[in-house]
Design a protein around this motif. Structure first.
Motif, PDB file in Angstrom:
ATOM      1  N   ASP A  48     103.486  43.962  -5.245  1.00 53.27           N
ATOM      2  CA  ASP A  48     102.906  44.703  -4.117  1.00 53.27           C
ATOM      3  C   ASP A  48     103.685  46.017  -4.059  1.00 53.27           C
ATOM      4  OD1 ASP A  48     102.501  45.801  -1.514  1.00 53.27           O
ATOM      5  OD2 ASP A  48     102.018  43.825  -0.704  1.00 53.27           O
ATOM      6  N   PHE A  49     102.986  47.133  -4.047  1.00 51.07           N
ATOM      7  CA  PHE A  49     103.669  48.423  -4.102  1.00 51.07           C
ATOM      8  C   PHE A  49     104.500  48.721  -2.849  1.00 51.07           C
ATOM      9  CE2 PHE A  49     100.390  49.265  -7.374  1.00 51.07           C
ATOM     10  CZ  PHE A  49     101.241  49.647  -8.400  1.00 51.07           C
ATOM     11  N   ARG A  50     104.309  47.965  -1.774  1.00 50.58           N
ATOM     12  CA  ARG A  50     105.137  48.135  -0.570  1.00 50.58           C
ATOM     13  C   ARG A  50     106.288  47.139  -0.523  1.00 50.58           C
ATOM     14  NH1 ARG A  50     101.791  48.103   4.932  1.00 50.58           N
ATOM     15  NH2 ARG A  50     103.860  48.624   5.757  1.00 50.58           N
ATOM     16  N   ASN A  68     101.507  41.287   6.283  1.00 47.84           N
ATOM     17  CA  ASN A  68     102.711  40.917   7.028  1.00 47.84           C
ATOM     18  C   ASN A  68     103.162  41.988   8.006  1.00 47.84           C
ATOM     19  OD1 ASN A  68     102.772  38.545   5.593  1.00 47.84           O
ATOM     20  ND2 ASN A  68     104.338  39.196   4.154  1.00 47.84           N
ATOM     21  N   MET A  69     103.067  43.243   7.600  1.00 48.17           N
ATOM     22  CA  MET A  69     103.606  44.350   8.387  1.00 48.17           C
ATOM     23  C   MET A  69     102.534  45.192   9.073  1.00 48.17           C
ATOM     24  SD  MET A  69     106.876  44.001   7.898  1.00 48.17           S
ATOM     25  CE  MET A  69     107.469  45.549   8.559  1.00 48.17           C
ATOM     26  N   GLY A 111      99.033  47.842   8.460  1.00 49.32           N
ATOM     27  CA  GLY A 111      98.845  49.044   7.664  1.00 49.32           C
ATOM     28  C   GLY A 111      97.973  48.793   6.457  1.00 49.32           C
ATOM     29  N   SER A 112      97.873  49.794   5.592  1.00 46.05           N
ATOM     30  CA  SER A 112      97.008  49.689   4.413  1.00 46.05           C
ATOM     31  C   SER A 112      97.645  50.279   3.166  1.00 46.05           C
ATOM     32  CB  SER A 112      95.671  50.396   4.687  1.00 46.05           C
ATOM     33  OG  SER A 112      95.891  51.781   4.975  1.00 46.05           O
ATOM     34  N   GLY A 113      98.953  50.516   3.206  1.00 44.30           N
ATOM     35  CA  GLY A 113      99.626  51.136   2.072  1.00 44.30           C
ATOM     36  C   GLY A 113      99.561  50.323   0.791  1.00 44.30           C
ATOM     37  N   SER A 114      99.638  49.007   0.896  1.00 41.86           N
ATOM     38  CA  SER A 114      99.555  48.162  -0.301  1.00 41.86           C
ATOM     39  C   SER A 114      98.188  48.325  -0.965  1.00 41.86           C
ATOM     40  CB  SER A 114      99.778  46.691   0.072  1.00 41.86           C
ATOM     41  OG  SER A 114     101.041  46.488   0.644  1.00 41.86           O
ATOM     42  N   LEU A 115      97.145  48.293  -0.136  1.00 41.62           N
ATOM     43  CA  LEU A 115      95.778  48.434  -0.653  1.00 41.62           C
ATOM     44  C   LEU A 115      95.553  49.812  -1.242  1.00 41.62           C
ATOM     45  CD1 LEU A 115      92.807  47.620  -0.999  1.00 41.62           C
ATOM     46  CD2 LEU A 115      92.438  48.263   1.391  1.00 41.62           C
ATOM     47  N   ARG A 116      95.939  50.844  -0.491  1.00 38.26           N
ATOM     48  CA  ARG A 116      95.694  52.210  -0.947  1.00 38.26           C
ATOM     49  C   ARG A 116      96.448  52.498  -2.252  1.00 38.26           C
ATOM     50  NH1 ARG A 116      92.218  52.019   1.051  1.00 38.26           N
ATOM     51  NH2 ARG A 116      91.586  52.998  -0.899  1.00 38.26           N
ATOM     52  N   ALA A 117      97.704  52.045  -2.330  1.00 38.86           N
ATOM     53  CA  ALA A 117      98.493  52.271  -3.541  1.00 38.86           C
ATOM     54  C   ALA A 117      97.918  51.495  -4.719  1.00 38.86           C
ATOM     55  CB  ALA A 117      99.946  51.887  -3.305  1.00 38.86           C
ATOM     56  N   ALA A 118      97.489  50.262  -4.468  1.00 41.74           N
ATOM     57  CA  ALA A 118      96.912  49.457  -5.544  1.00 41.74           C
ATOM     58  C   ALA A 118      95.613  50.083  -6.050  1.00 41.74           C
ATOM     59  CB  ALA A 118      96.662  48.033  -5.060  1.00 41.74           C
ATOM     60  N   ASN A 119      94.798  50.582  -5.137  1.00 39.98           N
ATOM     61  CA  ASN A 119      93.573  51.267  -5.557  1.00 39.98           C
ATOM     62  C   ASN A 119      93.912  52.488  -6.405  1.00 39.98           C
ATOM     63  OD1 ASN A 119      90.610  52.169  -5.326  1.00 39.98           O
ATOM     64  ND2 ASN A 119      91.698  53.887  -4.385  1.00 39.98           N
ATOM     65  N   ALA A 120      94.892  53.273  -5.964  1.00 33.56           N
ATOM     66  CA  ALA A 120      95.292  54.454  -6.724  1.00 33.56           C
ATOM     67  C   ALA A 120      95.814  54.072  -8.104  1.00 33.56           C
ATOM     68  CB  ALA A 120      96.347  55.242  -5.943  1.00 33.56           C
ATOM     69  N   ALA A 121      96.565  52.971  -8.168  1.00 32.62           N
ATOM     70  CA  ALA A 121      97.071  52.505  -9.464  1.00 32.62           C
ATOM     71  C   ALA A 121      95.920  52.094 -10.379  1.00 32.62           C
ATOM     72  CB  ALA A 121      98.034  51.340  -9.260  1.00 32.62           C
ATOM     73  N   PHE A 177     106.812  52.874  -7.612  1.00 32.54           N
ATOM     74  CA  PHE A 177     107.974  52.070  -7.237  1.00 32.54           C
ATOM     75  C   PHE A 177     109.227  52.923  -7.097  1.00 32.54           C
ATOM     76  CE2 PHE A 177     105.577  48.199  -8.540  1.00 32.54           C
ATOM     77  CZ  PHE A 177     105.758  47.510  -7.343  1.00 32.54           C
ATOM     78  N   LYS A 178     109.372  53.938  -7.909  1.00 32.92           N
ATOM     79  CA  LYS A 178     110.532  54.827  -7.769  1.00 32.92           C
ATOM     80  C   LYS A 178     110.506  55.576  -6.441  1.00 32.92           C
ATOM     81  CE  LYS A 178     111.206  55.635 -12.730  1.00 32.92           C
ATOM     82  NZ  LYS A 178     111.100  56.634 -13.831  1.00 32.92           N
ATOM     83  N   ASN A 179     109.322  55.798  -5.905  1.00 36.09           N
ATOM     84  CA  ASN A 179     109.163  56.566  -4.666  1.00 36.09           C
ATOM     85  C   ASN A 179     108.689  55.695  -3.499  1.00 36.09           C
ATOM     86  OD1 ASN A 179     109.401  59.682  -5.446  1.00 36.09           O
ATOM     87  ND2 ASN A 179     108.358  58.615  -7.131  1.00 36.09           N
ATOM     88  N   GLN A 180     108.941  54.422  -3.583  1.00 32.61           N
ATOM     89  CA  GLN A 180     108.488  53.502  -2.532  1.00 32.61           C
ATOM     90  C   GLN A 180     109.160  53.818  -1.200  1.00 32.61           C
ATOM     91  OE1 GLN A 180     110.030  49.369  -1.892  1.00 32.61           O
ATOM     92  NE2 GLN A 180     108.098  48.783  -2.872  1.00 32.61           N
ATOM     93  N   PRO A 181     108.377  53.947  -0.131  1.00 32.57           N
ATOM     94  CA  PRO A 181     108.972  54.146   1.210  1.00 32.57           C
ATOM     95  C   PRO A 181     109.570  52.838   1.709  1.00 32.57           C
ATOM     96  CG  PRO A 181     106.607  53.907   1.392  1.00 32.57           C
ATOM     97  CD  PRO A 181     106.905  53.933  -0.087  1.00 32.57           C
ATOM     98  N   VAL A 182     110.344  52.922   2.773  1.00 34.72           N
ATOM     99  CA  VAL A 182     110.869  51.688   3.360  1.00 34.72           C
ATOM    100  C   VAL A 182     109.697  50.819   3.811  1.00 34.72           C
ATOM    101  CG1 VAL A 182     113.045  52.737   4.073  1.00 34.72           C
ATOM    102  CG2 VAL A 182     111.097  52.746   5.643  1.00 34.72           C
ATOM    103  N   GLU A 183     109.941  49.541   3.884  1.00 38.30           N
ATOM    104  CA  GLU A 183     108.853  48.574   4.108  1.00 38.30           C
ATOM    105  C   GLU A 183     108.071  48.851   5.385  1.00 38.30           C
ATOM    106  OE1 GLU A 183     108.350  43.709   3.888  1.00 38.30           O
ATOM    107  OE2 GLU A 183     110.278  44.602   4.392  1.00 38.30           O
ATOM    108  N   THR A 184     108.756  49.337   6.410  1.00 41.27           N
ATOM    109  CA  THR A 184     108.088  49.572   7.693  1.00 41.27           C
ATOM    110  C   THR A 184     107.344  50.905   7.744  1.00 41.27           C
ATOM    111  OG1 THR A 184     110.182  50.471   8.539  1.00 41.27           O
ATOM    112  CG2 THR A 184     109.702  48.145   8.993  1.00 41.27           C
ATOM    113  N   ASP A 185     107.511  51.717   6.735  1.00 43.23           N
ATOM    114  CA  ASP A 185     106.850  53.028   6.674  1.00 43.23           C
ATOM    115  C   ASP A 185     105.604  52.903   5.802  1.00 43.23           C
ATOM    116  OD1 ASP A 185     106.030  55.627   6.421  1.00 43.23           O
ATOM    117  OD2 ASP A 185     107.892  56.380   5.547  1.00 43.23           O
ATOM    118  N   ASP A 186     104.448  53.040   6.431  1.00 42.60           N
ATOM    119  CA  ASP A 186     103.191  52.863   5.697  1.00 42.60           C
ATOM    120  C   ASP A 186     102.739  54.176   5.046  1.00 42.60           C
ATOM    121  OD1 ASP A 186     101.045  51.338   4.780  1.00 42.60           O
ATOM    122  OD2 ASP A 186      99.805  51.779   6.523  1.00 42.60           O
TER     123      ASP A 186
END
Length: 259
Positions: free
Chosen positions: A97-99, A136-137, A139-149, A166-175
């Motif tokens: 999961d990218f987040r 869990n947290m 937001g939609s960052g996991s979905l949006r990042a996976a779509n972009a990937a 993954f090198k630029n992953q924000p903190v878990e609470t930051d979507d």
């Protein structure tokens, strides 16, 4: 009976009658309020049901549309994004999961080793994407990042973009990955990735349904979490008593390839 007593009794009856009328008025008012409250409640429930129905209708409509599989996706239901030579003897299956902070930790520790083994033809990698952190947290960052990937996969640049995310992953609470502009900006770190077709793919959510199907496969497999890392079908990551290291992974691949 004296006139005075009769007058007193009549006054008492009148007062009782008046009190009864007042009580009837209060009861009527109370019933009216109850009915009004019930009506409001019903209308409110109807509004909620309507909203749920509308959302359900959107979801149903969305689900019934075409599912866009990323180019080159392989495996069961074409849910695998591959890396390495298809004829490599060993297979590393990775659910990410990218987040997910633990996924970033895994990638930071094993990225160079995995790429090296894949480049040498000793290992093929099967990436699977999940959206666990969105659930869990919020937001939609996991979905949006996976779509972009997946959009990057369409252009043959998934591995490089995967690493950038993954090198630029924000903190878990930051979507932050929920912003398409952010994802497109990061894509600028991959040579030739940012094109009009890539941007449209990201902005349109072209592979959202495919990502949802991938996450459903994750749930159906009853995996414990992300990352889940399997070497030739056997879990090799997450045992704190016997932690995996890059050196151990290399040796495990060598041993497996001898068999």
């Amino acid at each position: 009976m004296s006139e005075k007593n009769r007058e007193a009794k009549r006054s008492a009856r009148e007062r009782l009658a008046e009190e009864r009328e007042r009580q009837k008025a209060r009861d009527k008012k109370r019933r009216a309020l109850i009915v009004a409250a019930a009506v409001v409640g019903v209308l409110g429930l109807a509004a909620v049901v309507g909203l749920l129905a509308a959302n359900s209708g959107d979801d149903a409509k969305d689900t019934s549309g075409p599912l866009a599989v990323p180019k080159g996706a392989t495996g069961k239901d074409e849910l695998t994004l591959p890396l390495g030579k298809a004829d490599a003897r060993s297979t590393l299956t990775i659910w990410e999961d990218f987040r997910c902070p633990a996924c970033k930790g895994f990638e930071d520790a094993f990225r160079s080793t995995i790429h090296d083994l894949a480049d040498k033809g000793q290992l093929k990698v099967e990436y699977h994407l999940a959206t666990l952190i969105d659930g869990n947290m919020g937001g939609s960052g996991s979905l949006r990042a996976a779509n972009a990937a997946a959009c990057a996969q369409d252009t043959g640049k998934f591995p490089a973009y995967h690493d950038v995310l993954f090198k630029n992953q924000p903190v878990e609470t930051d979507d932050a990955f929920s912003k398409n502009d952010k994802l497109i900006d990061l894509a600028g770190q991959v040579d030739g990735l940012v094109t009009d077709s890539f941007k449209k793919c990201v902005e349109d959510g072209t592979h959202d349904k495919w990502v949802a199907k991938s996450h459903k496969a994750f749930e159906d497999a009853k995996l414990q979490g992300t990352p889940t890392v399997l070497l030739n079908g056997k879990s090799v990551f997450g045992d704190q008593k016997n932690p995996l290291t890059p050196a151990k992974l290399r040796q495990m691949v060598r041993d497996a390839n001898k068999g």
